[in-house]
Motif scaffolding. Structure first.
Motif, PDB file in Angstrom:
ATOM      1  N   GLN A  92       5.206   1.845  -9.033  1.00 46.66           N
ATOM      2  CA  GLN A  92       6.143   2.925  -9.333  1.00 46.66           C
ATOM      3  C   GLN A  92       7.577   2.511  -9.035  1.00 46.66           C
ATOM      4  O   GLN A  92       8.497   2.795  -9.817  1.00 46.66           O
ATOM      5  CB  GLN A  92       5.769   4.171  -8.521  1.00 46.66           C
ATOM      6  CG  GLN A  92       4.498   4.856  -8.978  1.00 46.66           C
ATOM      7  CD  GLN A  92       4.260   6.166  -8.250  1.00 46.66           C
ATOM      8  OE1 GLN A  92       5.071   6.595  -7.426  1.00 46.66           O
ATOM      9  NE2 GLN A  92       3.147   6.824  -8.550  1.00 46.66           N
ATOM     10  N   LYS A  93       7.766   1.825  -7.892  1.00 45.97           N
ATOM     11  CA  LYS A  93       9.111   1.385  -7.531  1.00 45.97           C
ATOM     12  C   LYS A  93       9.679   0.408  -8.553  1.00 45.97           C
ATOM     13  O   LYS A  93      10.868   0.460  -8.894  1.00 45.97           O
ATOM     14  CB  LYS A  93       9.079   0.726  -6.142  1.00 45.97           C
ATOM     15  CG  LYS A  93      10.439   0.302  -5.620  1.00 45.97           C
ATOM     16  CD  LYS A  93      11.349   1.502  -5.407  1.00 45.97           C
ATOM     17  CE  LYS A  93      12.680   1.075  -4.809  1.00 45.97           C
ATOM     18  NZ  LYS A  93      13.599   2.221  -4.664  1.00 45.97           N
ATOM     19  N   GLN A  95       2.400   2.338  -5.198  1.00 49.40           N
ATOM     20  CA  GLN A  95       3.775   2.562  -4.740  1.00 49.40           C
ATOM     21  C   GLN A  95       4.701   1.454  -5.242  1.00 49.40           C
ATOM     22  O   GLN A  95       5.816   1.719  -5.707  1.00 49.40           O
ATOM     23  CB  GLN A  95       3.816   2.627  -3.214  1.00 49.40           C
ATOM     24  CG  GLN A  95       3.174   3.873  -2.625  1.00 49.40           C
ATOM     25  CD  GLN A  95       3.095   3.817  -1.106  1.00 49.40           C
ATOM     26  OE1 GLN A  95       3.280   2.765  -0.492  1.00 49.40           O
ATOM     27  NE2 GLN A  95       2.812   4.951  -0.489  1.00 49.40           N
ATOM     28  N   GLU A 145       2.618   2.204   5.669  1.00 46.61           N
ATOM     29  CA  GLU A 145       3.552   3.111   5.019  1.00 46.61           C
ATOM     30  C   GLU A 145       4.963   2.533   4.987  1.00 46.61           C
ATOM     31  O   GLU A 145       5.797   2.928   4.183  1.00 46.61           O
ATOM     32  CB  GLU A 145       3.565   4.467   5.745  1.00 46.61           C
ATOM     33  CG  GLU A 145       2.314   5.314   5.522  1.00 46.61           C
ATOM     34  CD  GLU A 145       1.085   4.748   6.210  1.00 46.61           C
ATOM     35  OE1 GLU A 145       1.253   4.002   7.207  1.00 46.61           O
ATOM     36  OE2 GLU A 145      -0.043   5.046   5.761  1.00 46.61           O
ATOM     37  N   THR A 196       7.528  -2.164   1.714  1.00 46.91           N
ATOM     38  CA  THR A 196       8.476  -1.960   0.612  1.00 46.91           C
ATOM     39  C   THR A 196       8.350  -3.102  -0.392  1.00 46.91           C
ATOM     40  O   THR A 196       8.008  -4.234  -0.038  1.00 46.91           O
ATOM     41  CB  THR A 196       9.931  -1.904   1.130  1.00 46.91           C
ATOM     42  OG1 THR A 196      10.224  -3.124   1.844  1.00 46.91           O
ATOM     43  CG2 THR A 196      10.132  -0.719   2.058  1.00 46.91           C
ATOM     44  N   LYS A 209      -3.194   2.161  -2.846  1.00 49.38           N
ATOM     45  CA  LYS A 209      -2.020   3.014  -2.650  1.00 49.38           C
ATOM     46  C   LYS A 209      -0.753   2.170  -2.576  1.00 49.38           C
ATOM     47  O   LYS A 209       0.271   2.511  -3.186  1.00 49.38           O
ATOM     48  CB  LYS A 209      -2.181   3.837  -1.372  1.00 49.38           C
ATOM     49  CG  LYS A 209      -1.007   4.762  -1.096  1.00 49.38           C
ATOM     50  CD  LYS A 209      -1.226   5.554   0.181  1.00 49.38           C
ATOM     51  CE  LYS A 209      -0.022   6.454   0.480  1.00 49.38           C
ATOM     52  NZ  LYS A 209      -0.204   7.208   1.743  1.00 49.38           N
TER      53      LYS A 209
END
Length: 612
Positions: free
Chosen positions: A514-515, A511, A317, A320, A507
């Motif tokens: 999308q970023k 992420q 999680e 980045t 996932k």
């Protein structure tokens, strides 16, 4: 060469999707509802186990409306002449009638056998005159007539239900076909009464012939138009040159493959990159050309093979986005920059614009032979099959050293059988198949597959399961897979890379994707909807859009790409709708040019559909 669909073909396809939608909504309350079990797929029909298993495999968890349409396209409509031909085979007296005993013998001894009770039920329904005989010509006429009446009734129900019409077509008006079309019959899959809605799917097909301009003033106020023109010269001018002295940099290479799954999603392995010290890096990803079976200009070589790099935090999680391959030089996708010392995840990505599930409509070709018997009666692999196995070996030989380690072989096993080979089983392989340095050679891989064919006495069923899992069709064409190669060049240090298969991989990729879109400035709110935003990423070779719903309720956004030119969408549709849950961001679509040598225009109109 590019072909434009004829108006007649477009009209027929529109009528087909209209009937498909009507059939779907006779069972479900919404085209956004998923089919979540075999039992639901059977509603309104009684398909054979073989047919059912073709579309619902052990890996299938759900099917959406698009999948339903593809099934109907693939399955032939039951024609009256075909039924008559089948009945005539049972008619031993050739008098136009079939007795109960003749029908029972045919249905309980051939194909997927029925029970006596099932035969009695069929005969009681088909024996219209109750004289103990079945007038099969009259029965066939009634059957076809009933199917047509069901089609018309389903369309009339759809036309009469204004709520369903708004939900599944926006606020458009439309006219159902006056007569059924002669394609696969969607009405045969319709049940009599709608069922409660279940898990919501995110995409809904809209008839591409309908106008994108909603009739209500509210809809007009909630629409947004995006138009981007990309010239063929703009990508040439911004290519990243190779760093000088690149041949002196430390290079590591790793292979992989994109696979199209049963539900249309695309999967691949992920990779972990360790950089021991801060250094300049040149990163590339490109489709991998296999053996001489494949033309270097084949469709696989046009698939986009981007790469996202994320930091590997203490937990997944914490990961980045660091960078991604934005530039493109021919089929190669590139990033150049500096990476700090640390560990990173490399997440392969393709838009799905050029790698999709194979359209099996009308495909009834004879499968290529995989095995044969020699003059001495022994089973052997055909030359065509050996060539494909050699290609598969090259794909799963991830580090390219010409040998399969246990780890590499297990990635293959998990892909094709869902199981892993342990060290004891690997030791047995070492005793029976050609190995070197405790790794399986190409010859050993051939021997292993030959043993499998021999144990099945030449039955190729299990071999086909393996081939289809690896993206091959029955002509041994790689149609649902795309091998790729990653190259990492480091200027001042030797990095290391290893393949991983993470449950969280999809996932993490979503992420990162999308970023990459939301990081761009210029988000636009839909007029009249201050908390629903459209983000548009324009890269050198790709356009991606994202919908951010910051409201406390779900929204349905109608997407119209009809005015785009020389574009292909990852949705495979020019008009569709996307349902975005409350407080959620969702990638709407990716768009690539059809012909990269020509200018292309992305013109998209997004409109919020009225809530129900």
């Amino acid at each position: 060469m590019y072909f434009q669909e004829s108006p007649r073909a477009s009209d027929e396809e529109g009528a087909f999707y209209m009937q498909s939608r009507a059939a779907y909504l006779a069972v479900f309350n919404s085209s956004l509802t998923n089919i979540t079990s075999k039992q639901q797929l059977c509603r309104g029909k009684n398909p054979s186990h073989a047919t059912l298993n073709k579309y619902w495999s052990p890996r299938t968890s759900k099917l959406n409306f698009d999948d339903f349409c593809e099934i109907l396209k693939s399955e032939k409509k039951t024609e009256e002449t075909e039924l008559m031909r089948a009945f005539r085979k049972m008619d031993v007296n050739n008098d136009g009638y079939i007795t109960h005993s003749e029908l029972e013998k045919a249905l309980t001894t051939r194909g997927e056998k029925m029970t006596t009770e099932e035969v009695n039920t069929i005969f009681s329904l088909a024996d219209i005159n109750k004289d103990g005989k079945l007038d099969y010509a009259e029965f066939c006429r009634l059957f076809v007539s009933t199917v047509e009446q069901c089609q018309i009734a389903a369309l009339e129900r759809l036309e009469g239900d204004a709520r369903l019409k708004r939900q599944n077509f926006g606020s458009q008006s439309y006219s159902p076909p006056k007569a059924p079309v002669s394609s696969a019959s969607p009405a045969q899959a319709a049940a009599a009464h709608p069922q409660p809605p279940e898990t919501s799917d995110r995409t809904l097909k809209i008839d591409s012939r309908l106008s994108s301009r909603p009739s209500s003033a509210r809809s007009r106020r909630s629409s947004l138009s995006n138009s981007i023109i990309v010239t063929s010269n703009s990508t040439k001018a911004s290519k990243i040159p190779e760093p000088s002295g690149l041949q002196e940099w430390h290079r590591i290479c790793m292979k992989g493959c994109f696979f199209v799954e049963d539900n249309g999603s695309i999967s691949s392995l992920q990779y972990q990159l360790h950089v021991p010290e801060t250094t300049r890096v040149y990163l590339t990803s490109q489709p991998l050309s296999l053996s001489t079976r494949h033309d270097p200009s084949s469709s696989q070589m046009t698939v986009d093979t981007a790469l996202f790099v994320t930091s590997a935090g203490e937990t997944k999680e914490d990961s980045t986005l660091v960078c991604f391959t934005e530039s493109k030089d021919k089929e190669k996708y590139i990033w150049k920059g500096e990476l700090n010392a640390g560990t990173y995840y490399l997440l392969p990505f393709t838009t799905g614009c050029r790698l999709k599930k194979e359209n099996k409509k009308g495909l009834s070709v004879k499968p290529v032979e995989l095995v044969y018997r020699t003059n001495t009666g022994k089973i052997d692999l055909t030359e065509d099959f050996r060539e494909v196995l050699s290609d598969i070996f090259d794909v799963i030989d991830l580090d390219g050293n010409g040998l399969l380690s246990l780890e590499e072989y297990n990635f293959f096993e998990l892909r094709t059988s869902g199981e892993k080979c342990d060290k004891d089983a690997w030791a047995i392989c070492k005793e029976n198949f050609d190995m070197r340095k405790n790794q399986l050679t190409r010859q050993g891989f051939m021997e292993l597959n030959l043993m499998e064919a021999t144990e099945k006495d030449g039955d190729p069923s299990d071999l086909w399961v393996t081939l289809e899992a690896m993206g091959y069709n029955r002509l041994l064409e790689l149609v649902e897979g795309c091998p790729f190669q990653i190259d990492v060049y480091c200027e001042g240090t030797q990095a290391s890379i290893q393949p991983v298969s993470m449950d969280s991989g999809p996932k993490l990729l979503n992420q990162a994707l999308q970023k990459s879109v939301t990081a761009r400035k210029g988000a636009k709110a839909l007029r009249g909807q201050d908390n629903v935003f459209i983000y548009t990423y324009r890269g050198e070779h790709r356009i991606s859009s994202l919908i951010a719903n910051k409201t406390n309720q779900k929204v349905t956004v109608h997407i119209n790409n009809e005015q785009s030119r020389n574009c292909c969408s990852s949705r495979s549709m020019s008009v569709f709708a996307v349902e975005v849950p409350a407080r959620t961001k969702m990638v709407c679509q990716h768009v690539l040019p059809i012909n990269e040598k020509q200018d292309w225009t992305y013109n998209c109109v997004e409109t919020i559909l009225p809530s129900m």
